[in-house]
Design a protein around this motif. Sequence first.
Motif, PDB file in Angstrom:
ATOM      1  N   LEU A 255      46.013  17.047  47.915  1.00 55.66           N
ATOM      2  CA  LEU A 255      47.735  17.130  48.243  1.00 55.66           C
ATOM      3  C   LEU A 255      48.017  18.531  49.051  1.00 55.66           C
ATOM      4  CD1 LEU A 255      48.924  16.672  44.535  1.00 55.66           C
ATOM      5  CD2 LEU A 255      49.119  15.095  46.494  1.00 55.66           C
ATOM      6  N   SER A 256      47.130  19.748  49.162  1.00 58.45           N
ATOM      7  CA  SER A 256      47.384  20.636  49.993  1.00 58.45           C
ATOM      8  C   SER A 256      46.920  20.212  51.497  1.00 58.45           C
ATOM      9  CB  SER A 256      46.485  21.694  49.451  1.00 58.45           C
ATOM     10  OG  SER A 256      46.457  22.791  50.427  1.00 58.45           O
ATOM     11  N   ASN A 257      45.863  19.581  51.615  1.00 56.19           N
ATOM     12  CA  ASN A 257      45.859  18.911  53.229  1.00 56.19           C
ATOM     13  C   ASN A 257      46.931  17.996  53.423  1.00 56.19           C
ATOM     14  OD1 ASN A 257      43.496  20.680  53.207  1.00 56.19           O
ATOM     15  ND2 ASN A 257      42.044  19.239  52.393  1.00 56.19           N
ATOM     16  N   LEU A 258      46.997  17.290  52.590  1.00 53.28           N
ATOM     17  CA  LEU A 258      48.232  16.291  52.949  1.00 53.28           C
ATOM     18  C   LEU A 258      49.599  16.247  52.298  1.00 53.28           C
ATOM     19  CD1 LEU A 258      45.653  12.811  53.201  1.00 53.28           C
ATOM     20  CD2 LEU A 258      46.590  14.416  55.007  1.00 53.28           C
ATOM     21  N   PRO A 259      50.191  17.273  52.482  1.00 58.24           N
ATOM     22  CA  PRO A 259      51.370  17.436  51.940  1.00 58.24           C
ATOM     23  C   PRO A 259      52.520  16.400  51.881  1.00 58.24           C
ATOM     24  CG  PRO A 259      51.538  18.639  53.782  1.00 58.24           C
ATOM     25  CD  PRO A 259      50.159  18.071  53.848  1.00 58.24           C
ATOM     26  N   ALA A 260      53.471  16.353  51.094  1.00 54.87           N
ATOM     27  CA  ALA A 260      54.577  15.438  50.857  1.00 54.87           C
ATOM     28  C   ALA A 260      55.749  15.973  50.469  1.00 54.87           C
ATOM     29  CB  ALA A 260      54.371  14.442  49.969  1.00 54.87           C
ATOM     30  N   GLY A 261      57.010  15.421  50.736  1.00 54.76           N
ATOM     31  CA  GLY A 261      58.276  16.004  50.429  1.00 54.76           C
ATOM     32  C   GLY A 261      59.478  15.147  50.824  1.00 54.76           C
ATOM     33  N   PHE A 262      60.557  15.705  50.892  1.00 55.97           N
ATOM     34  CA  PHE A 262      61.697  15.045  51.120  1.00 55.97           C
ATOM     35  C   PHE A 262      62.470  15.215  52.644  1.00 55.97           C
ATOM     36  CE2 PHE A 262      61.711  16.221  46.701  1.00 55.97           C
ATOM     37  CZ  PHE A 262      62.017  14.951  46.070  1.00 55.97           C
TER      38      PHE A 262
END
Length: 676
Positions: A254-261
């Motif tokens: 998750l740190s290498n491939l972040p997600a969000g809005f």
Amino acid sequence: MLPAGGPVDTEVLGMTDNAKMEKANRVKNFMNYQITYKMEEYDPEMDQLLFYLPLSGSAFKKVYYDPAVGRAVARFVKSEDLVVPYYAVDLLTSPRITHVIHMNENELRKLQLSGFYRDIEMMPPGAGLESTDVDDKIEELQGLSRTISDEEYTLLEMHVDLDIEGYEDTDKNGEETGVGLPYIVTVCKDNNEILAIRPNYNEKDPMKRKIEHFTHYKFLPGLGFYGFGLIHMMGGLTKSVTAILRQLIDAGTLSNLPAGFKSRGLNIQRHDDPLQPGEWRDVDAPGGRLQDAFLPLPYKEPSGTLTTLLGALVDSGKRFAATVENPTGDGNSEAPVGTTVALMEKGQRVMSAIHKRLHYAQRTEFKILKRVFGEFLPPEYPYQVQGASENVFKQDFDNSVDVIPVSDPNIFSMTQRITLAQTQLQMAQAAPELHDLRESYRKMYLALNIKDIDALLPPEEEVPPRDPISEQQSAMTGNPIKAYEFQNHEAYIASHSAFLQNPMIQQNPIATQAIGANIQEHQAMLYKIQIEQAMGQPLPPMQEGQMPPEVMNQIAVMAAQATQQVTGQAQAMAQAQAAAQQNPQMEMFQQQLQLEKEQLMQKAEDDARDAQLSIMKTELDAQIKREKIEADAKDEDTKAAIKLQELEQRSKADADKNFTELVKTVRDSRNKNGEK
């Protein structure tokens, strides 16, 4: 547990003799031949058992005679396929043992035709079983699917004690005791049909004890019948390590491939395709900054605390499983044997106990296999091995020979075996006079599993008997010397004692030690001869083993007086020598007498030599005179012969002359008469 030469060794029970030793060797050779050559399943089955054992904690071997193959077999049985009451202590005292056997239709039909099972009509395997949702889920998780060709019959072979009507146990009076007898009952689980009922005891045994077929291999002792494996002891650590490792992997992902809005009005070209390194993609953004249109979720980097905890759990599991690195390789090679063994045992404590349990279980298995061989073998069984023909007899498998594994329960690894052998060799080299270096090197080669040791260590040569000078030369060059009973011990002792007084020899400790040991051998043999002379009879020859007590007592009674006599003579001689040394005048007088005696002997020798020379001279003169006379006589004979020859020649000449004159006269006379 399964060396190349075979895993079986034998011991003779009771008093040992040549017949029992030969019987033990026949049993050992035959069992190793069967296990390594004929029982093809033994090696792979044992490998599978040793792989399965640390996981489940318990594994079993079933040894029996298989009529389908016509020989003894040893099959691996999983712990889930051998059902035993959990409160049972061991297999021998367990009231019930159920072996779950999976067998295809063809194998079952073979056993039915051979008479091992009842020949009854069997429904297709699995027809009477209903698959539950739990079974379907387990098969789905395992990736299994049922097919018609994989269907097998499930047989329940139960070893139980039964009191069967018509086969009741009776006492001496013929009355029923009500005690159940050991039987083996085989039931087909698919159709609940009984396939066989057989007695599981020897009819000649008055105790009717149960015959063993199974061997329990146990990894760690459990709280009940079954043992504990690594899954039982380290299951919690394994789950914790797995959970922490997954959390660290998820956090890193998750740190290498972040997600969000992102803002709803933001339009990104090819928003489903991930960005490539160095790529800038066009974005249709409404008014305002592009940064305000994204809100990433606050994902953290993998936790350092979880990483430390993971390492602690892994180290704890290693210490429990005794898989830490052995520190003996980094230590001093000259360390004492106690220190070396202590360091090894510290890292292999658990494995050492496991190895001892495996050794005990294999010994039980070999005993069962020995009993099976004794039951089905013919009275004499010949078999062929590489380069020879062997025979084994049925009576060899009696109770006078015990079978044991070749493995040593106190040595659980080759590293420990080599370390102990190397330490033993170092101790032998440090004190060669107390050890057999040849045997120490042999044990070292055996620990290294070196073949053809006899080629590296040729047999020892016997030391031949030598004269004192040759023995002294051999001692100076380091060759062995030995005393023999037929030698003149007093002369050898005197010669060697004088040899040791040589200053040159005193600087050679090897020669001094060898000669000193040889002198002691001669002294021991000389003492024996003196005792025999004092006793008036020879002592019995020294033989291996203990001398009978009555013979020892007889020798003790006779040797008491003989020993005193010999000791007294030695003391008197020593006192005389000491007295001679204490009186210098007597010693000088003795030396003068000895010198005069030698002079007289020398004069007598000179006179005898002169007389002999005179006799020889007289004989020589007489011989010369005889030869002169013979020569003179020979000269006279020669002269007489010459004179005689001259006279003969003169007589012949005169005769010829007279004859010529006579012929001439006759001729003249004839001539005169003719003229007339």
